[in-house]
Design an enzyme around this catalytic site. Structure first.
Site, PDB file in Angstrom:
ATOM      1  N   ASP A   1     -53.168 -15.860 -63.502  1.00  0.00           N
ATOM      2  CA  ASP A   1     -52.631 -17.102 -64.053  1.00  0.00           C
ATOM      3  C   ASP A   1     -52.840 -17.094 -65.560  1.00  0.00           C
ATOM      4  OD1 ASP A   1     -51.582 -19.865 -62.866  1.00  0.00           O
ATOM      5  OD2 ASP A   1     -52.673 -20.234 -64.733  1.00  0.00           O
ATOM      6  N   THR A   2     -51.785 -17.402 -66.289  1.00  0.00           N
ATOM      7  CA  THR A   2     -51.835 -17.407 -67.754  1.00  0.00           C
ATOM      8  C   THR A   2     -51.708 -18.835 -68.256  1.00  0.00           C
ATOM      9  OG1 THR A   2     -50.836 -15.205 -67.844  1.00  0.00           O
ATOM     10  CG2 THR A   2     -50.739 -16.524 -69.850  1.00  0.00           C
TER      11      THR A   2
END
Length: 193
Positions: free
Chosen positions: A72-73
């Site tokens: 997840d960014t």
């Protein structure tokens, strides 16, 4: 590249698929719908790691011999986390806020097997030039900022004309810190050279 076990990528992101392919790895994509809520008290790095781990938990009962990778960014402007914009107006506001300053991109990664869980993150500092309203509007109109945290893709037009410099991994900003991921997969003996 030889693998000791099959790899599953739990992401629909074309950028993550491309980066993993670029490492020379064969993998299968498996995607489940997972809510991306997180506890408010978490620090920024913890948010990225929490979300990657939370995504992985949805697959715990499915794993046999496979190695699952989730990521997840998040884009952070000070203490503010910029998620994916919901419309043109939100995208414009995000890009206007990022213009002429620097922000941090944090990607959390989880490597899950039936018997182990490894979680890590990487941080990259990104410096934007002062963007004109016309440049922001052009980008929103001609590209797809709505599936990207912070409303931009570094590999797209706005990255090419707007980013003055970065400190850290370029690929982390694209969506996967591949150098760190490769090192972890090697240490876990998933990659065998």
């Amino acid at each position: 590249m030889n693998l000791s076990r099959p790899i599953l990528l739990a992401s629909n992101s074309p950028r993550r698929k491309e980066l993993l392919t670029g490492l020379g790895l064969q993998f299968e994509v498996r995607v489940k719908e997972v809510h991306e809520d997180f506890p408010e008290h978490l620090k920024r790095e913890q948010v990225a790691e929490y979300l990657a781990s939370h995504k992985a938990e949805a697959y715990t009962s499915d794993l046999q011999d496979e190695v699952l990778i989730t990521a997840d960014t998040i884009v952070c402007l000070g203490d503010r986390i910029l998620n994916k914009p919901g419309n043109d107006s939100e995208a414009f506001d995000m890009l206007r806020a990022l213009s002429g300053t620097h922000h941090e991109v944090i990607t959390g990664v989880c490597i899950l097997t039936k018997n182990s869980k490894t979680i890590f993150h990487d941080v990259t500092k990104v410096y934007f030039k002062e963007l004109s309203n016309e440049e922001i509007l052009y980008y929103i109109e001609h590209f797809q900022p709505f599936d990207k945290a912070g409303a931009y893709g570094i590999q797209e037009w706005i990255g090419k004309i707007g980013i003055e410099k970065i400190e850290g991994s370029y690929f982390n900003v694209v969506g996967l810190p591949v150098q760190k991921l490769y090192t972890y997969l090697k240490d876990l003996k998933v990659i065998v050279l």
